[in-house]
Enzyme design. Structure first.
Site, PDB file in Angstrom:
ATOM      1  N   PHE A 141     -11.381  26.368  17.222  1.00  0.00           N
ATOM      2  CA  PHE A 141     -12.041  26.414  15.912  1.00  0.00           C
ATOM      3  C   PHE A 141     -13.518  26.693  16.142  1.00  0.00           C
ATOM      4  O   PHE A 141     -14.237  25.877  16.716  1.00  0.00           O
ATOM      5  CB  PHE A 141     -11.871  25.122  15.100  1.00  0.00           C
ATOM      6  CG  PHE A 141     -12.427  25.299  13.701  1.00  0.00           C
ATOM      7  CD1 PHE A 141     -11.653  25.844  12.692  1.00  0.00           C
ATOM      8  CD2 PHE A 141     -13.757  24.996  13.413  1.00  0.00           C
ATOM      9  CE1 PHE A 141     -12.176  26.063  11.414  1.00  0.00           C
ATOM     10  CE2 PHE A 141     -14.283  25.207  12.138  1.00  0.00           C
ATOM     11  CZ  PHE A 141     -13.489  25.746  11.140  1.00  0.00           C
ATOM     12  N   ASP A 226     -19.212  26.432  23.175  1.00  0.00           N
ATOM     13  CA  ASP A 226     -19.440  26.083  21.775  1.00  0.00           C
ATOM     14  C   ASP A 226     -19.472  24.559  21.686  1.00  0.00           C
ATOM     15  O   ASP A 226     -18.438  23.902  21.634  1.00  0.00           O
ATOM     16  CB  ASP A 226     -18.332  26.661  20.879  1.00  0.00           C
ATOM     17  CG  ASP A 226     -18.558  26.308  19.402  1.00  0.00           C
ATOM     18  OD1 ASP A 226     -19.394  25.432  19.116  1.00  0.00           O
ATOM     19  OD2 ASP A 226     -17.871  26.897  18.544  1.00  0.00           O
ATOM     20  N   LYS A 255     -24.413  21.534  13.719  1.00  0.00           N
ATOM     21  CA  LYS A 255     -24.083  20.219  13.170  1.00  0.00           C
ATOM     22  C   LYS A 255     -25.208  19.180  13.359  1.00  0.00           C
ATOM     23  O   LYS A 255     -26.141  19.162  12.572  1.00  0.00           O
ATOM     24  CB  LYS A 255     -22.771  19.716  13.766  1.00  0.00           C
ATOM     25  CG  LYS A 255     -21.557  20.544  13.278  1.00  0.00           C
ATOM     26  CD  LYS A 255     -20.260  19.856  13.603  1.00  0.00           C
ATOM     27  CE  LYS A 255     -19.033  20.730  13.429  1.00  0.00           C
ATOM     28  NZ  LYS A 255     -18.430  20.683  12.119  1.00  0.00           N
TER      29      LYS A 255
HETATM   30  C1  LIG Z   1     -16.679  23.881  17.626  1.00  0.00           C
HETATM   31  C2  LIG Z   1     -17.149  24.368  16.305  1.00  0.00           C
HETATM   32  N1  LIG Z   1     -17.806  25.533  16.229  1.00  0.00           N
HETATM   33  C3  LIG Z   1     -18.259  26.017  15.062  1.00  0.00           C
HETATM   34  C4  LIG Z   1     -18.046  25.343  13.878  1.00  0.00           C
HETATM   35  C5  LIG Z   1     -18.537  25.918  12.592  1.00  0.00           C
HETATM   36  O1  LIG Z   1     -19.648  25.227  12.115  1.00  0.00           O
HETATM   37  P1  LIG Z   1     -20.084  25.366  10.589  1.00  0.00           P
HETATM   38  O2  LIG Z   1     -19.049  24.672   9.771  1.00  0.00           O
HETATM   39  O3  LIG Z   1     -21.428  24.702  10.527  1.00  0.00           O
HETATM   40  O4  LIG Z   1     -20.163  26.829  10.298  1.00  0.00           O
HETATM   41  C6  LIG Z   1     -17.369  24.121  13.907  1.00  0.00           C
HETATM   42  C7  LIG Z   1     -17.120  23.360  12.664  1.00  0.00           C
HETATM   43  O5  LIG Z   1     -16.328  22.475  12.579  1.00  0.00           O
HETATM   44  C8  LIG Z   1     -16.905  23.616  15.146  1.00  0.00           C
HETATM   45  O6  LIG Z   1     -16.223  22.468  15.228  1.00  0.00           O
END
Ligand SMILES: Cc1ncc(COP(=O)(O)O)c(C=O)c1O
Length: 320
Positions: A141, A226, A255
């Protein structure tokens, strides 16, 4: 109708149904606790999908935000502002890296990482035009933009949103043999969550991340971690990669970088890698704005103490 039912009915009548929230309407929150409109208290175990690593209404973060709001909140990157340099310098130092490219949401930062890796592939590695491949893991994700859902394996996220962006190869998470055979001369990056968050908080087999690190180094492929969800104290370390002694080529952060106050994200890497961009090739109206930088600077200062990581480790153990 109760106040809760009434508020939910209004929201349901006027919002797109992209979420299916619990039937709870929050009015206030403090630390790990939230209070709903009927006065019931809840222990917030979701923590804003991991954006609230420092709790709701953290005094230090609110004070930093308030002070900055009285000074200047937005300049656009057409001008310099007096928080930007310090933010980039201190975030790079926290990551043990050199250069920062700020954005807002996690998905934007992932998109930025994808663009960076492709441009690095073409201009530094020498991959033929339009041939760049990025290897990702099944059940990932990384967000919900059209490019990112193109390499999702979750039908709910993906179905009916094609045509999809090409240039990605999906391998099973934790499978080193699959990873090894996926890498070709045209692979520019491996993009992984060091702990898969939305997939169910899946920790890869011990040794997987170090092996991917070694493999990517050998093959001249960027290892992009990530850490939007796993980073910034969430797992008891500043970065989840640290549990396996791994330093990637690029961190993708978001986040908790915004302290639960506003969206702040960033890609952090070396001067060589992020140096591929020229003015005009990437950007964002709100990316790196003074308010974002002021809050993030406070987040970084708090993480530098190590206190929050230690507390997360301690409480994590107790919850287990
Ligand atoms: C690992 C990871 N990358 C990217 C994102 C995307 O972040 P955003 O919701 O701020 O676009 C998330 C969101 O849950 C995430 O868990």
């Amino acid at each position: 109708m109760t106040a809760t039912e009434d508020l939910i009915a209004t929201a349901d009548a006027h919002s797109a149904h992209t979420y299916h929230p619990l039937p709870v309407v929050i009015a206030t929150a403090d630390g790990a606790w939230m209070t709903d409109v009927e006065g019931r208290r809840y222990l917030d175990l979701l923590a804003g999908y991991s954006a609230l690593n420092f709790g709701h209404g953290n005094r230090r973060l609110l004070d930093a935000a308030r002070a900055q709001m009285e000074r200047v909140t937005l300049t656009s990157r057409a001008f310099h502002h007096d928080r930007f340099g310090a933010f980039c310098e201190q975030l790079a130092a926290l990551c043990g890296m050199e250069t920062v490219l700020p954005m807002n949401t996690g998905a934007e930062a992932v998109e930025t990482a994808v663009k960076t890796a492709r441009k690095w592939g073409y201009t530094v590695k020498g991959v033929p035009a339009e041939m760049a491949k990025i290897v990702v893991a099944g059940n990932n994700f990384h967000g919900r933009t059209t490019t990112i859902i193109s390499f999702s394996t979750d039908p709910e996220t993906r179905a009916d949103f094609g045509p999809y962006t090409p240039g990605f190869q999906i391998v099973p998470y934790g499978d080193l043999t699959a990873m090894r055979s996926a890498l070709t001369e045209n692979t520019v990056a491996v993009l992984l969550e060091p702990v898969q968050g939305e997939a169910g908080v899946l920790v890869p087999p011990a040794g997987y991340l170090p092996a991917v690190r070694e493999l990517t180094r050998e093959r001249n492929v960027l290892f992009v971690a990530d850490e939007v969800q796993s980073g910034l104290g969430r797992t008891g370390r500043t970065f989840a990669c640290e549990h396996e002694g791994v330093v990637p080529d690029m961190y993708v952060l978001g986040k908790a970088l915004g302290g639960g106050i506003l969206p702040v994200s960033a890609v952090v890497s070396s001067r060589e890698v992020l140096g591929v961009f020229r003015p005009g090739e990437h950007g964002s109206t709100f990316g790196g704005n003074p308010l974002a930088c002021a809050v993030a600077l406070e987040v970084i200062a708090m993480l530098r103490t190590g206190e929050y990581q230690a507390r997360a480790a301690r409480l994590g153990e107790r919850l287990h």
